[in-house]
Design a protein around this motif. Structure first.
Motif, PDB file in Angstrom:
ATOM      1  N   PHE A  42     -10.847   6.651  -9.829  1.00 16.45           N
ATOM      2  CA  PHE A  42     -10.855   5.243  -9.424  1.00 16.45           C
ATOM      3  C   PHE A  42     -10.023   5.020  -8.165  1.00 16.45           C
ATOM      4  O   PHE A  42     -10.399   4.261  -7.270  1.00 16.45           O
ATOM      5  N   CYS A  43      -8.884   5.678  -8.075  1.00 15.40           N
ATOM      6  CA  CYS A  43      -7.979   5.476  -6.943  1.00 15.40           C
ATOM      7  C   CYS A  43      -8.455   6.136  -5.652  1.00 15.40           C
ATOM      8  O   CYS A  43      -7.996   5.771  -4.560  1.00 15.40           O
ATOM      9  N   THR A  44      -9.369   7.106  -5.784  1.00 17.06           N
ATOM     10  CA  THR A  44      -9.848   7.821  -4.601  1.00 17.06           C
ATOM     11  C   THR A  44     -10.392   6.842  -3.565  1.00 17.06           C
ATOM     12  O   THR A  44     -11.198   5.963  -3.879  1.00 17.06           O
ATOM     13  N   HIS A  48      -3.303   3.023  -3.064  1.00 16.94           N
ATOM     14  CA  HIS A  48      -2.748   3.103  -4.414  1.00 16.94           C
ATOM     15  C   HIS A  48      -1.374   3.764  -4.431  1.00 16.94           C
ATOM     16  O   HIS A  48      -1.016   4.522  -3.526  1.00 16.94           O
ATOM     17  N   VAL A  49      -0.639   3.451  -5.481  1.00 20.47           N
ATOM     18  CA  VAL A  49       0.595   4.141  -5.841  1.00 20.47           C
ATOM     19  C   VAL A  49       0.358   4.742  -7.208  1.00 20.47           C
ATOM     20  O   VAL A  49       0.097   4.005  -8.163  1.00 20.47           O
ATOM     21  N   TYR A  50       0.395   6.055  -7.292  1.00 17.74           N
ATOM     22  CA  TYR A  50       0.160   6.720  -8.579  1.00 17.74           C
ATOM     23  C   TYR A  50       1.453   7.394  -9.023  1.00 17.74           C
ATOM     24  O   TYR A  50       1.978   8.272  -8.333  1.00 17.74           O
ATOM     25  N   TYR A  51       1.962   6.968 -10.181  1.00 16.33           N
ATOM     26  CA  TYR A  51       3.223   7.518 -10.685  1.00 16.33           C
ATOM     27  C   TYR A  51       3.007   8.077 -12.085  1.00 16.33           C
ATOM     28  O   TYR A  51       2.703   7.332 -13.023  1.00 16.33           O
ATOM     29  N   LEU A  52       3.136   9.389 -12.216  1.00 17.85           N
ATOM     30  CA  LEU A  52       3.023  10.066 -13.504  1.00 17.85           C
ATOM     31  C   LEU A  52       4.424  10.244 -14.076  1.00 17.85           C
ATOM     32  O   LEU A  52       5.240  10.991 -13.526  1.00 17.85           O
ATOM     33  N   ASP A  71       6.983   6.265  -0.385  1.00 19.20           N
ATOM     34  CA  ASP A  71       6.044   7.192   0.257  1.00 19.20           C
ATOM     35  C   ASP A  71       4.738   6.491   0.604  1.00 19.20           C
ATOM     36  O   ASP A  71       4.194   6.666   1.691  1.00 19.20           O
ATOM     37  N   ARG A  72       4.227   5.713  -0.345  1.00 22.14           N
ATOM     38  CA  ARG A  72       2.935   5.045  -0.126  1.00 22.14           C
ATOM     39  C   ARG A  72       2.990   4.068   1.049  1.00 22.14           C
ATOM     40  O   ARG A  72       2.062   3.981   1.863  1.00 22.14           O
ATOM     41  N   PHE A  73       4.087   3.322   1.163  1.00 20.73           N
ATOM     42  CA  PHE A  73       4.182   2.305   2.207  1.00 20.73           C
ATOM     43  C   PHE A  73       4.967   2.795   3.430  1.00 20.73           C
ATOM     44  O   PHE A  73       5.343   1.988   4.293  1.00 20.73           O
ATOM     45  N   ALA A  99      -2.671  -3.238  -3.255  1.00 17.86           N
ATOM     46  CA  ALA A  99      -2.830  -1.843  -3.670  1.00 17.86           C
ATOM     47  C   ALA A  99      -3.004  -1.778  -5.183  1.00 17.86           C
ATOM     48  O   ALA A  99      -2.732  -2.740  -5.911  1.00 17.86           O
ATOM     49  N   ILE A 100      -3.466  -0.626  -5.634  1.00 17.34           N
ATOM     50  CA  ILE A 100      -3.515  -0.305  -7.063  1.00 17.34           C
ATOM     51  C   ILE A 100      -2.224   0.428  -7.407  1.00 17.34           C
ATOM     52  O   ILE A 100      -1.834   1.362  -6.694  1.00 17.34           O
ATOM     53  N   VAL A 101      -1.563   0.013  -8.463  1.00 15.14           N
ATOM     54  CA  VAL A 101      -0.349   0.687  -8.923  1.00 15.14           C
ATOM     55  C   VAL A 101      -0.607   1.225 -10.319  1.00 15.14           C
ATOM     56  O   VAL A 101      -0.851   0.456 -11.253  1.00 15.14           O
ATOM     57  N   VAL A 102      -0.593   2.545 -10.460  1.00 18.08           N
ATOM     58  CA  VAL A 102      -0.839   3.192 -11.744  1.00 18.08           C
ATOM     59  C   VAL A 102       0.451   3.802 -12.255  1.00 18.08           C
ATOM     60  O   VAL A 102       1.084   4.600 -11.553  1.00 18.08           O
ATOM     61  N   VAL A 103       0.845   3.417 -13.466  1.00 18.95           N
ATOM     62  CA  VAL A 103       1.967   4.051 -14.154  1.00 18.95           C
ATOM     63  C   VAL A 103       1.383   4.830 -15.324  1.00 18.95           C
ATOM     64  O   VAL A 103       0.997   4.245 -16.339  1.00 18.95           O
ATOM     65  N   ASP A 104       1.269   6.132 -15.149  1.00 15.50           N
ATOM     66  CA  ASP A 104       0.633   7.001 -16.148  1.00 15.50           C
ATOM     67  C   ASP A 104       1.694   7.538 -17.106  1.00 15.50           C
ATOM     68  O   ASP A 104       2.766   7.969 -16.687  1.00 15.50           O
ATOM     69  N   GLU A 105       1.381   7.526 -18.392  1.00 18.02           N
ATOM     70  CA  GLU A 105       2.304   7.874 -19.481  1.00 18.02           C
ATOM     71  C   GLU A 105       3.479   6.889 -19.551  1.00 18.02           C
ATOM     72  O   GLU A 105       4.648   7.264 -19.642  1.00 18.02           O
TER      73      GLU A 105
END
Length: 462
Positions: A42-44, A48-52, A71-73, A99-105
């Motif tokens: 989805f983020c491709t 986005h900001v993707y944080y695992l 890093d993203r900005f 932006a999309i912000v994903v907080v995974d786990e």
């Protein structure tokens, strides 16, 4: 790695993000089901900001979160004292650029600081709502996501604009991955189930037998210890849970049978079963004609095909597998595999019934499930209460064609199914791996449907 399916879920996320206004999505589901792959797809090509999140100290979690934002900005790393500061920093950046912000786990954050849901609530209310950005909280601990994010008592209750409870692939969806002929695809699905990771570990240029030997029975293979790893990730003391899963996978399905096989008293066993259900490793079934809340005729089954295979064949024979995996396959697994596949075949046929309902091949039924009472059992029963109509179906994964005896047996059992008025309309269906004896179709009226593998293939094709 190739990304498969998940069209509906991707469309839901894309539509939400492209619409005006903010979005707060919750994505959850058990481990290995493909949540991270879905969100990365989805983020491709989208900002986005993707944080695992990792299982580490809260301070380090917060530092990494802020680092990902900076890093993203393309910003200098700020000094952040606490989580409210971190979310204020994110809010400042989103005010200038969507932006999309994903907080995974996300559950790992809650594990270190149970105030995180309150901090996220403040961020959503005070910062996110004024943007066209999207926040996605994702987690594999279904119980934590439901209690700390979705439940009425959660500070985040009522804030979400959408949620995705990501499920394993159905058989029809898994066919896109399983590059075997239809019959072998059923056999393969009975081993891997619909978990994307397990499906993709198999090499479909090799035989199913070779895949089982090298990717499940080899002590160096990922799948050899996978169920134990999953349980140790979720539970501090998994030994008793392992024994319960093995008991269920090897045919002990009632609470009394499980208790006898594991030597766990009924009281504690009930709590263990509840935990396994919460982790979505075990399902509780009652007869389709009974109330799930009131019925005491409950049966338990391992909810995942691969886990059922592993606890049936691998866990009980690990010592032998370490010494002679080839002999375990030839002498223990291969002769019994049709019995194991037969249970998966029933699930696939149930999926086919729903496909038949949607396509109009079968009449409409609002409820579909198994039925049993005393010594009687019917593999699939569909109920249409509004029309007083019932479907009764049997599924046979056997080497011989189905004949008249099964027809008569199903008719007799139908008379003992207490549901609806005496004037109810009865429909029947038979599913058979090896087809049907000559002349059977001509002897049956329009109330009967016969599905061999070719018909089943067509029913389950897009």
């Amino acid at each position: 790695m190739t990304f498969y399916d998940r069209t509906e879920e991707l469309d839901a996320l894309r539509t939400a993000f492209e619409a005006p206004g903010h979005d707060f999505f919750v994505v959850y589901g058990r481990r290995r089901v493909g949540k991270t792959a879905l969100l990365k797809e989805f983020c491709t090509d989208r900002p986005h900001v993707y944080y695992l999140v990792a299982q580490e100290a809260e301070t380090r979690q917060r530092e990494k979160f802020v680092e990902r934002i900076a890093d993203r900005f393309d910003d200098r790393l700020p000094r952040i004292e606490d989580w409210p500061d971190a979310f204020d920093y994110l809010g400042e950046k989103l005010a200038a650029e969507d932006a999309i912000v994903v907080v995974d786990e996300f559950p790992y954050l809650v594990e270190e600081n149970d105030s995180l849901p309150s901090y996220v609530q403040a961020f959503v209310d005070e910062r996110l709502q004024a943007t066209n950005s999207m926040l996605v909280l994702c987690g594999s601990s279904v119980s934590v996501m439901e209690s700390e994010v979705l439940a009425h008592k959660s500070p985040l209750y009522g804030r979400r604009t959408g949620q995705i409870d990501l499920q394993p692939f159905s058989f029809a969806q898994a066919r896109e991955v399983i590059d075997y002929g239809f019959e072998t695809a059923i056999r393969s699905y009975a081993v891997t189930g619909g978990t994307p990771m397990y499906l993709l570990l198999f090499d479909y240029d090799e035989s199913l037998a070779d895949n089982i030997r090298t990717r499940v029975l080899s002590p160096t293979a990922v799948l050899y210890n996978e169920p134990e790893f999953l349980l140790r990730t979720e539970l501090r003391s998994p030994a008793r849970y392992m024994s319960i899963l093995e008991a269920i996978a090897t045919g002990h399905t009632t609470p009394n049978e499980i208790s006898g096989a594991t030597n766990i008293d009924p009281g504690p066993l009930s709590k263990y079963l509840q935990t396994l259900r919460r982790l979505r490793l075990v399902d509780r079934e009652v007869p389709v004609t009974a109330s799930s809340k009131k019925s005491k005729r409950s049966l338990y089954r391992v909810a995942d095909e691969f886990l059922r295979f592993w606890f049936r064949y691998v866990e009980p024979h690990r010592s032998s597998i370490e010494e002679a995996p080839e002999l375990v396959y030839e002498d223990t697994i291969e002769p019994d595999l049709p019995t194991h596949i037969g249970m998966s075949f029933e699930e696939i046929c149930t999926e086919a019934v729903w496909a038949g309902v949607r396509s109009g091949v079968l009449d409409r039924y609002s409820t579909v499930g198994r039925w049993w009472f005393g010594g009687d059992e019917i593999d699939i029963v569909g109920l249409a209460a509004k029309d007083d109509r019932i479907l009764l179906a049997e599924c046979k994964w056997t080497s011989e064609p189905v004949g008249y005896s099964l027809v008569e047996d199903l008719r007799e059992k139908a008379e003992r199914v207490r549901w609806g008025p005496e004037t109810r309309t009865e429909r029947f269906a038979l599913f058979s791996k090896s087809g049907f004896v000559d002349g059977l179709a001509d002897e049956l009226d329009d109330n009967w449907h016969l599905f061999g593998l070719d018909e089943l293939d067509r029913l389950l094709s897009p």
